[in-house]
Design an enzyme around this catalytic site. Structure first.
Site, mmCIF file in Angstrom:
data_model
loop_
_atom_site.group_PDB
_atom_site.id
_atom_site.type_symbol
_atom_site.label_atom_id
_atom_site.label_comp_id
_atom_site.label_asym_id
_atom_site.label_seq_id
_atom_site.Cartn_x
_atom_site.Cartn_y
_atom_site.Cartn_z
ATOM 1 N N GLY A 189 5.411 16.887 -10.912
ATOM 2 C CA GLY A 189 5.491 18.273 -11.378
ATOM 3 C C GLY A 189 4.234 18.750 -12.093
ATOM 4 N NE ARG A 190 -0.012 19.916 -8.591
ATOM 5 C CZ ARG A 190 0.482 19.171 -7.602
ATOM 6 N NH1 ARG A 190 1.218 18.089 -7.867
ATOM 7 N NH2 ARG A 190 0.261 19.472 -6.341
ATOM 8 C CG LEU A 191 4.753 18.174 -16.771
ATOM 9 C CD1 LEU A 191 6.103 17.855 -17.449
ATOM 10 C CD2 LEU A 191 3.919 19.046 -17.714
#
Ligand code: FMN
Length: 211
Positions: A189-191
């Site tokens: 999730g692009r975290l």
């Protein structure tokens, strides 16, 4: 060309302050060893970027030695990068290890290796690499491929295989002494995990920044 739909998800690993080695050079070597075993061609490649009064410029070079105090690569001191570094010794080195969804960014300053050290390495290089280094005024214009080859051939005649090819004066190593590292680990999730090491009064501080 529209590349909007190229998307990857990242879930190979994670990175946190309690997991990372407190010495960034050790952490680098840990990750490097994990990448090295994959035996990917040019696994020791890194992009080095320089800035002088002109535009920033990046190019790939090969990491040839990891020392306690820094990262060594070899080049021509009279090349575009050599000239830029003579004006401004600040440099950035970038590693992208796709298979492990990792990126390492290093910022620091370069110093030239002592000529004796460069010579020791030069003498271990294969014959054609030695001739190539001697024959090429790296980054200088040349009128044609033929002119380049005839320069190369003139050197092979002057220094046939088995003879000692002299190291050009303009050739040698740099050591990058890091002052900052960023270790980036891709996450869902692009975290992504991003840890920054900064050298403050000879000690390394660690902090997390947002993806
Ligand atoms: C895989 C790869 C490895 C390279 N290794 C080196 C190297 O170790 N040293 C070097 O001077 N150039 C190396 N080059 C060439 C550089 O990318 C660049 O073309 C050259 O150093 C001239 O750069 P400059 O004009 O910015 O000085 C390599 C290129 C590639 C693609």
């Amino acid at each position: 060309m529209d590349l909007h739909n190229i998307r990857e998800s990242y879930n190979f690993d994670s990175l946190d302050t309690d997991k990372v080695n407190k010495d960034p050079m050790v952490q680098f070597q840990n990750w490097f060893e994990e990448y090295k075993v994959l035996s990917i061609k040019d696994y020791n490649a890194m992009a080095v970027s320089t800035v002088n009064a002109g535009l920033p410029e990046s190019r790939i070079v090969l990491l040839k030695e990891i020392r306690d105090e820094g990262f060594v690569f070899y080049t021509n001191y009279a090349s575009a990068k050599g000239k830029a570094l003579a004006e401004n010794p600040n440099i950035s080195a970038l590693f992208f290890w796709r298979e492990q969804e990792r990126q390492v960014r290093i910022s620091g300053r370069v110093e030239k290796l002592a000529p004796k050290q460069s010579k020791e390495y030069f003498e271990t290089r294969p014959y054609l690499s030695q001739i190539g280094a001697a024959a090429s005024e790296q980054s200088a214009p040349i009128e044609s491929r033929e002119a380049l080859e005839s320069k190369f051939n003139a050197f092979t005649e002057q220094y046939p295989e088995g003879s000692a090819v002299p190291m050009p004066e303009s050739w040698g190593g740099y050591i990058i002494r890091p002052v900052k590292y960023e270790f980036w680990q891709g996450r869902e999730g692009r975290l992504h995990d991003r840890l920054i090491f900064l050298k403050v009064e000879n000690a390394w501080t660690i902090s997390r920044i947002q993806p």
